[in-house]
Design a protein around this motif. Sequence first.
Motif, PDB file in Angstrom:
ATOM      1  N   LEU A 195       9.421  48.107  66.419  1.00  0.00           N
ATOM      2  CA  LEU A 195       8.926  47.124  65.458  1.00  0.00           C
ATOM      3  C   LEU A 195       9.094  45.738  66.048  1.00  0.00           C
ATOM      4  CD1 LEU A 195      10.658  48.642  62.317  1.00  0.00           C
ATOM      5  CD2 LEU A 195       8.316  49.032  63.099  1.00  0.00           C
ATOM      6  N   VAL A 196       7.978  45.029  66.221  1.00  0.00           N
ATOM      7  CA  VAL A 196       8.002  43.672  66.766  1.00  0.00           C
ATOM      8  C   VAL A 196       8.060  42.694  65.598  1.00  0.00           C
ATOM      9  CG1 VAL A 196       6.783  41.949  68.148  1.00  0.00           C
ATOM     10  CG2 VAL A 196       6.666  44.369  68.788  1.00  0.00           C
ATOM     11  N   ASN A 197       9.152  41.946  65.523  1.00  0.00           N
ATOM     12  CA  ASN A 197       9.328  40.911  64.509  1.00  0.00           C
ATOM     13  C   ASN A 197       8.907  41.389  63.115  1.00  0.00           C
ATOM     14  OD1 ASN A 197      10.025  38.360  63.557  1.00  0.00           O
ATOM     15  ND2 ASN A 197       7.970  37.554  63.902  1.00  0.00           N
ATOM     16  N   PRO A 198       9.537  42.464  62.605  1.00  0.00           N
ATOM     17  CA  PRO A 198       9.116  42.994  61.307  1.00  0.00           C
ATOM     18  C   PRO A 198       9.313  41.989  60.181  1.00  0.00           C
ATOM     19  CG  PRO A 198      11.156  44.028  62.009  1.00  0.00           C
ATOM     20  CD  PRO A 198      10.691  43.171  63.152  1.00  0.00           C
ATOM     21  N   GLN A 199       8.346  41.962  59.273  1.00  0.00           N
ATOM     22  CA  GLN A 199       8.384  41.076  58.116  1.00  0.00           C
ATOM     23  C   GLN A 199       8.780  41.856  56.859  1.00  0.00           C
ATOM     24  OE1 GLN A 199       7.559  37.660  58.799  1.00  0.00           O
ATOM     25  NE2 GLN A 199       7.826  38.607  60.808  1.00  0.00           N
ATOM     26  N   CYS A 200       9.384  43.025  57.079  1.00  0.00           N
ATOM     27  CA  CYS A 200       9.793  43.884  55.975  1.00  0.00           C
ATOM     28  C   CYS A 200      11.109  44.554  56.359  1.00  0.00           C
ATOM     29  CB  CYS A 200       8.718  44.937  55.691  1.00  0.00           C
ATOM     30  SG  CYS A 200       8.437  46.057  57.079  1.00  0.00           S
ATOM     31  N   ASP A 201      11.637  45.351  55.451  1.00  0.00           N
ATOM     32  CA  ASP A 201      12.886  46.066  55.705  1.00  0.00           C
ATOM     33  C   ASP A 201      12.579  47.536  55.978  1.00  0.00           C
ATOM     34  OD1 ASP A 201      15.381  47.205  55.800  1.00  0.00           O
ATOM     35  OD2 ASP A 201      15.929  46.710  53.735  1.00  0.00           O
ATOM     36  N   PRO A 202      12.605  47.946  57.250  1.00  0.00           N
ATOM     37  CA  PRO A 202      12.272  49.335  57.570  1.00  0.00           C
ATOM     38  C   PRO A 202      13.320  50.335  57.092  1.00  0.00           C
ATOM     39  CG  PRO A 202      12.993  48.178  59.524  1.00  0.00           C
ATOM     40  CD  PRO A 202      12.898  47.153  58.432  1.00  0.00           C
ATOM     41  N   HIS A 203      14.454  49.847  56.600  1.00  0.00           N
ATOM     42  CA  HIS A 203      15.510  50.736  56.108  1.00  0.00           C
ATOM     43  C   HIS A 203      15.613  50.709  54.586  1.00  0.00           C
ATOM     44  CE1 HIS A 203      16.656  51.296  60.229  1.00  0.00           C
ATOM     45  NE2 HIS A 203      16.749  49.996  60.377  1.00  0.00           N
ATOM     46  N   SER A 204      14.609  50.128  53.927  1.00  0.00           N
ATOM     47  CA  SER A 204      14.634  50.037  52.462  1.00  0.00           C
ATOM     48  C   SER A 204      14.438  51.418  51.840  1.00  0.00           C
ATOM     49  CB  SER A 204      13.526  49.098  51.974  1.00  0.00           C
ATOM     50  OG  SER A 204      12.263  49.724  52.124  1.00  0.00           O
ATOM     51  N   ASP A 205      14.738  51.502  50.559  1.00  0.00           N
ATOM     52  CA  ASP A 205      14.530  52.753  49.827  1.00  0.00           C
ATOM     53  C   ASP A 205      13.060  53.161  49.856  1.00  0.00           C
ATOM     54  OD1 ASP A 205      17.216  52.969  49.205  1.00  0.00           O
ATOM     55  OD2 ASP A 205      16.990  52.045  47.217  1.00  0.00           O
ATOM     56  N   GLN A 206      12.153  52.167  49.740  1.00  0.00           N
ATOM     57  CA  GLN A 206      10.723  52.463  49.751  1.00  0.00           C
ATOM     58  C   GLN A 206      10.292  53.044  51.096  1.00  0.00           C
ATOM     59  OE1 GLN A 206       9.004  48.665  48.647  1.00  0.00           O
ATOM     60  NE2 GLN A 206       8.544  49.459  46.598  1.00  0.00           N
ATOM     61  N   ALA A 207      10.771  52.453  52.182  1.00  0.00           N
ATOM     62  CA  ALA A 207      10.416  52.958  53.511  1.00  0.00           C
ATOM     63  C   ALA A 207      10.926  54.388  53.679  1.00  0.00           C
ATOM     64  CB  ALA A 207      10.987  52.053  54.596  1.00  0.00           C
ATOM     65  N   ARG A 208      12.162  54.638  53.271  1.00  0.00           N
ATOM     66  CA  ARG A 208      12.742  55.980  53.401  1.00  0.00           C
ATOM     67  C   ARG A 208      12.013  56.982  52.508  1.00  0.00           C
ATOM     68  NH1 ARG A 208      17.759  53.381  52.941  1.00  0.00           N
ATOM     69  NH2 ARG A 208      18.184  54.596  51.072  1.00  0.00           N
ATOM     70  N   GLN A 209      11.587  56.534  51.333  1.00  0.00           N
ATOM     71  CA  GLN A 209      10.847  57.419  50.430  1.00  0.00           C
ATOM     72  C   GLN A 209       9.519  57.838  51.054  1.00  0.00           C
ATOM     73  OE1 GLN A 209       9.887  55.621  46.674  1.00  0.00           O
ATOM     74  NE2 GLN A 209       9.340  57.557  45.734  1.00  0.00           N
ATOM     75  N   MET A 210       8.809  56.903  51.679  1.00  0.00           N
ATOM     76  CA  MET A 210       7.530  57.229  52.310  1.00  0.00           C
ATOM     77  C   MET A 210       7.704  58.047  53.578  1.00  0.00           C
ATOM     78  SD  MET A 210       5.051  56.377  50.440  1.00  0.00           S
ATOM     79  CE  MET A 210       3.671  56.556  51.536  1.00  0.00           C
ATOM     80  N   ALA A 211       8.826  57.886  54.249  1.00  0.00           N
ATOM     81  CA  ALA A 211       9.075  58.619  55.483  1.00  0.00           C
ATOM     82  C   ALA A 211       9.301  60.109  55.210  1.00  0.00           C
ATOM     83  CB  ALA A 211      10.283  58.029  56.206  1.00  0.00           C
ATOM     84  N   VAL A 212       9.655  60.451  53.985  1.00  0.00           N
ATOM     85  CA  VAL A 212       9.934  61.820  53.558  1.00  0.00           C
ATOM     86  C   VAL A 212      11.023  62.427  54.445  1.00  0.00           C
ATOM     87  CG1 VAL A 212       8.943  64.048  52.891  1.00  0.00           C
ATOM     88  CG2 VAL A 212       7.564  61.999  52.688  1.00  0.00           C
ATOM     89  N   HIS A 213      10.672  63.250  55.428  1.00  0.00           N
ATOM     90  CA  HIS A 213      11.672  63.905  56.285  1.00  0.00           C
ATOM     91  C   HIS A 213      11.785  63.235  57.654  1.00  0.00           C
ATOM     92  CE1 HIS A 213      12.186  67.048  53.356  1.00  0.00           C
ATOM     93  NE2 HIS A 213      10.885  67.229  53.318  1.00  0.00           N
ATOM     94  N   ALA A 214      11.372  61.981  57.752  1.00  0.00           N
ATOM     95  CA  ALA A 214      11.407  61.273  59.043  1.00  0.00           C
ATOM     96  C   ALA A 214      12.418  60.129  59.022  1.00  0.00           C
ATOM     97  CB  ALA A 214      10.011  60.751  59.383  1.00  0.00           C
ATOM     98  N   ASP A 215      13.494  60.295  58.255  1.00  0.00           N
ATOM     99  CA  ASP A 215      14.544  59.270  58.230  1.00  0.00           C
ATOM    100  C   ASP A 215      15.094  58.997  59.620  1.00  0.00           C
ATOM    101  OD1 ASP A 215      14.413  58.847  55.525  1.00  0.00           O
ATOM    102  OD2 ASP A 215      16.116  60.129  55.040  1.00  0.00           O
ATOM    103  N   ASP A 216      15.167  60.050  60.444  1.00  0.00           N
ATOM    104  CA  ASP A 216      15.700  59.882  61.790  1.00  0.00           C
ATOM    105  C   ASP A 216      14.842  58.924  62.619  1.00  0.00           C
ATOM    106  OD1 ASP A 216      13.707  61.896  61.662  1.00  0.00           O
ATOM    107  OD2 ASP A 216      14.389  62.772  63.553  1.00  0.00           O
ATOM    108  N   VAL A 217      13.525  58.974  62.420  1.00  0.00           N
ATOM    109  CA  VAL A 217      12.626  58.064  63.149  1.00  0.00           C
ATOM    110  C   VAL A 217      12.867  56.629  62.686  1.00  0.00           C
ATOM    111  CG1 VAL A 217      10.214  57.459  63.610  1.00  0.00           C
ATOM    112  CG2 VAL A 217      10.900  59.866  63.532  1.00  0.00           C
ATOM    113  N   LEU A 218      13.003  56.429  61.376  1.00  0.00           N
ATOM    114  CA  LEU A 218      13.275  55.083  60.844  1.00  0.00           C
ATOM    115  C   LEU A 218      14.605  54.539  61.348  1.00  0.00           C
ATOM    116  CD1 LEU A 218      12.206  55.108  57.087  1.00  0.00           C
ATOM    117  CD2 LEU A 218      11.129  53.906  58.982  1.00  0.00           C
ATOM    118  N   LEU A 219      15.639  55.367  61.307  1.00  0.00           N
ATOM    119  CA  LEU A 219      16.964  54.908  61.725  1.00  0.00           C
ATOM    120  C   LEU A 219      17.016  54.591  63.213  1.00  0.00           C
ATOM    121  CD1 LEU A 219      19.219  57.300  59.642  1.00  0.00           C
ATOM    122  CD2 LEU A 219      18.837  54.857  59.273  1.00  0.00           C
ATOM    123  N   ALA A 220      16.219  55.305  64.004  1.00  0.00           N
ATOM    124  CA  ALA A 220      16.218  55.085  65.453  1.00  0.00           C
ATOM    125  C   ALA A 220      15.246  53.980  65.878  1.00  0.00           C
ATOM    126  CB  ALA A 220      15.855  56.384  66.173  1.00  0.00           C
TER     127      ALA A 220
END
Length: 105
Positions: free
Chosen positions: A39-64
Amino acid sequence: MTAHQLRAVRIVLVEPIGDLNVGSVARIMKNMGLSQLILVNPQCDPHSDQARQMAVHADDVLLAAQQVKTIPEALRGCQRAIAPQPVPVTYQRRWRHRKPLCLGC
């Protein structure tokens, strides 16, 4: 592509503004066997509840996911970069995509 080759593919999002979009990209990446999200200069929170909810089973990708400040940082070590370029057109269509731009092909 082999699993080894897929591990080398990097998905780079430049200044993403939506937590939901980042989560969706993580989910799609996981479904396709990809794991490197930059993520280049993200303007959002990639670790938010909304991001994790949309990731479904890809929390590991978000965390990494790596966060960097510039595109050159995100592309460091890449041999090839391919990026779609949105181009505004008439009022009839919001965006039309040109052929992808390939750097270093």
